[in-house]
Design a protein around this motif. Sequence first.
Motif, PDB file in Angstrom:
ATOM      1  N   UNK A  40      -5.085  -0.954   4.110  1.00  0.00           N
ATOM      2  CA  UNK A  40      -5.490  -0.572   2.756  1.00  0.00           C
ATOM      3  C   UNK A  40      -6.949  -0.146   2.669  1.00  0.00           C
ATOM      4  N   UNK A  41      -7.755  -0.528   3.654  1.00  0.00           N
ATOM      5  CA  UNK A  41      -9.202  -0.309   3.537  1.00  0.00           C
ATOM      6  C   UNK A  41      -9.605   1.037   4.141  1.00  0.00           C
ATOM      7  N   UNK A  42      -9.812   1.031   5.419  1.00  0.00           N
ATOM      8  CA  UNK A  42     -10.333   2.260   6.048  1.00  0.00           C
ATOM      9  C   UNK A  42      -9.314   3.385   5.982  1.00  0.00           C
ATOM     10  N   UNK A  43      -8.054   3.051   6.085  1.00  0.00           N
ATOM     11  CA  UNK A  43      -7.021   4.092   6.101  1.00  0.00           C
ATOM     12  C   UNK A  43      -6.633   4.554   4.696  1.00  0.00           C
ATOM     13  N   UNK A  44      -7.005   3.791   3.692  1.00  0.00           N
ATOM     14  CA  UNK A  44      -6.683   4.196   2.320  1.00  0.00           C
ATOM     15  C   UNK A  44      -5.233   3.969   1.917  1.00  0.00           C
ATOM     16  N   UNK A  45      -4.517   3.169   2.724  1.00  0.00           N
ATOM     17  CA  UNK A  45      -3.136   2.837   2.363  1.00  0.00           C
ATOM     18  C   UNK A  45      -2.131   3.826   2.917  1.00  0.00           C
ATOM     19  N   UNK A  46      -0.970   3.322   3.301  1.00  0.00           N
ATOM     20  CA  UNK A  46       0.034   4.234   3.876  1.00  0.00           C
ATOM     21  C   UNK A  46       0.548   5.211   2.827  1.00  0.00           C
ATOM     22  N   UNK A  47       0.467   4.835   1.561  1.00  0.00           N
ATOM     23  CA  UNK A  47       0.876   5.765   0.496  1.00  0.00           C
ATOM     24  C   UNK A  47      -0.340   6.431  -0.159  1.00  0.00           C
ATOM     25  N   UNK A  48      -1.501   6.237   0.471  1.00  0.00           N
ATOM     26  CA  UNK A  48      -2.754   6.808  -0.040  1.00  0.00           C
ATOM     27  C   UNK A  48      -3.019   6.356  -1.492  1.00  0.00           C
ATOM     28  N   UNK A  49      -2.593   5.145  -1.768  1.00  0.00           N
ATOM     29  CA  UNK A  49      -2.764   4.635  -3.129  1.00  0.00           C
ATOM     30  C   UNK A  49      -3.997   3.746  -3.241  1.00  0.00           C
TER      31      UNK A  49
END
Lengths: 350, 407, 325
Positions: free
Chosen positions: C31-40
């Motif tokens: 959720x942090x660096x990647x911004x979430x798998x759904x980009x949420x």
Amino acid sequence: MAKKATAKKKAPASKAKNRAGLNDDIGEENRLRMWQLQLEVRHVEQRLHDLFFQNLIKGTSHLALGQEAISAGFGAAMRPDDYTFCTYRGHAHTLVRGTSMTGMIGELMGKECGMLKGKGGSMHLTDVSKGAMGSYAIIGAHLPIAAGAAWQAQYNNTGQIAACFFGDGTTNIGAFHEALNFAVIWNLPVVYVCENNLYMEYTPISEVTAVEHPAADRAGAYGLPSIIVDGNDADAVFRVATEAFDKARSGGGPSLIEAKTYRHSGHSRADPGTYRPEGELEEWLKKDPIPMYRQRLLDFGVKEDVVSGIEDAVLQAVDEATEEAKASPTPPMEYAYTDVWADGGSSWRN
Amino acid sequence: MDVIMPQMGETVAEGTLTVWHKKVGDTVSSSDVLFEIGTDKVEMEVPALADGVLTEILVAEGDTVAVGTKLAVIQGEGEAAQPAAPKPEASQPAAISTAPLKERPTRDRSMKLSPVVRKLLAENNLAHTDIVGTGRDGRIKRGDVLAYLKAPNAAPTAPFPAEAPGAVSGEGITVVPFSYRRKMTAEHMVRSKSTSPHVLQAVEVDFSAVNKARAKIGPDWKAREGYSLTYLPFIAKAVCSAIKEFPHINAHIEKDHLVVFDRVNLAMAIDLNFEGLVAPVIRDADLKAVTEIARATNDLAKRARADELTPDEFANATYTITNNGSFGTLITAPIINQPQVAILSTDGITKRPLVVEQDGEDMIAIRPVGILAQSFDHRAIDGSYSGAFMRRVKEIIEGKNWVESVS
Amino acid sequence: MAELTYREAVIEAIAQEMRRDERVVFLGEDIAKAGGVFKATVGLWEEFGDLRVRDTPISEQAILGAAMGAAMTGLRPIAEIMFSDFLAVCWDIVTNQIAKSRYMTGGQVEVPLVIRTANGGGARFGAQHSQAVENWAMMIPGIKVVAPSTPADVKGLLAAAIRDPDPVLFFEQKSLYATKGEVPDGEHVDELGKAKVVREGDDVTILALGLMVPRAIEAAERLQAEAGISASVVDIRSLVPLDTQTILAEVKKTARVVTVEENPRLCGWGAEIASIIAEECFYDLDMPVVRITTPHIPLSSADELEDEMIPSVDRIFESVRREVD
């Protein structure tokens, strides 16, 4: 074997430096406190046992007779604002935080004076005001929860630690491994204490575990030192507790400690413990922490009347708490419908 | 053809015959409803399933019998009459007829009324048969009932059109708003007419015998009591007496049954000087003498016009008489005072030439004659019963020794 | 008002609450660096940093356990469980621990946290990444259950959930992440436990949740245009607490009810609502309560098979038209 060596290496070092007598690194005050805590745990649990057989306590109860040195040693080493998380075998850990005996006995008797208003019982003893953050009856669940409390301490930089107690059987459930990994990668101020009393429930832990020391032998998998302590010696427990707490408070991260011990009673009220090999209990009774500690205090020169005076006071307190609990009314019926939500009620609709 | 108790469900072993719709001797056709049955699960109307004459009824209303029990016999055209079979014992298991029913009777879907439709029908005193269902298979939907209630002239509890034209007084028009009493009367009259199938029957009555009594004590009465001794108390007394022989006249309809009363609580319709109509009650009128009825009637009328009656004095009426005779009317068709089953109108009594038989010879005589007209609820009773009652009232009025009654 | 996507509304709500309250922390997988798998959750780590927005290992019990421990000691954690299907691996923490602790301790323990999770089907992910499991959550005393259908509701209800003193399971419908809608500017906080009549109608009431709401609205438009049936649509929004007042008022108004549920048939939320309606407004009903649900079958991955199972606009339209006559 290398892991065992780690523990051995530490113990002699502290012994050589500190064990100079009553007023060594532990000191008289802590010792008398641990004496009192062990007696409180022992006598309250025996009282609970008696009340069961008078049918004044229903349900189940898991006694820790014989394991008192662990809760007393850790309890004496904790700050008042530290957190305790324990299991359904949690009378001891809750009591050593200074919670009310009446509240505890009353809770098991299902009385209004019960610390959980009669809504939790033996397996869920909790006293948030004393830092006793709950007794968890699903194996393993409280290990990550303790990590969360430690996260709060870390986030707010409060210097608090979370001490999390569990049995040897817990080391084989997933949450144990998730929590240890999690606590290590987040470097959380949490101390995990495995009380290895040799039996998961009825089955010897050695029969169902891949390693000899169910907790200590797994510590290395999470980059933690392997620590084993004599769980029947309150002084030894106090020393490892202090060391682990200091490490946690100073940003050194979590610890995993395996305390070897033995429960004199069965797994629960329903278990006479007949699966144990003949003579095993008798051998462990010789290592009963309470007579051992009494003798140590006398050897250190503490006067008999001081030692006995504490025991008499504890017995009197247990008697008084028992009478208070007996005299307490049953919980009002409305308690059944309160405390589901923060507004105090239980309504799920408008 | 034998008529048997049908099986109304896989698990139903017996049924109660609740109503026969035909009687022995009636001609029936296959689609006629012959009887109704009820079980713990359903109630059902059963058609005759054959053309012919109902020659035997073997199970009485209210009896519970096993599925397959012979209930009746319909004799078809050209079919020889068969000897009557003995009546089976109630609930005695009987051999199940192998004769299949021509058509398995099932309740049609239009009869499956949803909860809200049932509620609306009950609240508005409607029967499901009043409404045309527009749903699947003719099912009555809530909207159908609402549409019915909204339609002009259709709503029995809405005695006035929902959207009245906004008339105002002036320009030759006077708008008279209805009083509360007027509105209540309107509601009651509309409801009564829509609830009860009214039938009017009238008899012509010779009041000579009554006049003898009136002539004997009338002047003293008037002097003593301050008002005239009219025909009304005599008629009321005769009605009460006749009711003893025809008790179903003195009754209420509740749901699907008749509640018959032992005592007669006689409501007297009283005009309030054209300001409305009320019907207070003479309690236990059947126990009262003519003179007592006369006094009670006068008392009620006086107090009604002074608006001194209490609600209790309107309660529990069992039969109503409305008196229009003082206006010289010939005949009035009254509307039933719900939930009673009948109402009597007394109209003008005048001297008329009447053919009478004297010593075996017909001759014309001058007699005080008036018409008594009764409207009855055909749900409760039939014309024969009502007619017999009316005949009895006439006989009592004409034949009783009223002089003795008032002396 | 600004037009935002459903996923942007998630980000806005979390950011709004983290700016407001230092106690709000956020943890989950990627959720942090990647911004979430759904980009949420894009941009939250950048704004709030390592201490408050934390990546976790794939350890759902640890995620929810840690969130609970932090909540009961004073933080206001938001925990993400990437797919709602994964709730099954940490269900003990949800149902035995988070939901019951307040009650079991006589009110001593508070667990003010939010579990966000991507729920439901339509993304061709197969049976273990597509389930609508809101009915699992609804069965547990002690946890609130919210499922928004629009970006505005995402923002308002997620903010309300974060501020709520009780634990909230917040179901985001993964097929809705890309949908757009007007969202109030500035601080926006809605109220939990309120259903919303999103389309007025007289002939029938369609009760829907999450992804089923836009489908119900579309079906209602077609019912009006093609069958002359005036359908009201109620977005349930919150299963616990349940806004029975709004629901029962609509039922009394139209006398006909259809539920549209993405969860599988048995014990879906519509069953509970149908039973409440039967108990409390039976005499106002003009037809049996009809439930349109995903069948009691695991979901398929192929487009046509998945579409066959999850209630579609066509199915809602046909079912309502057939029943309402």
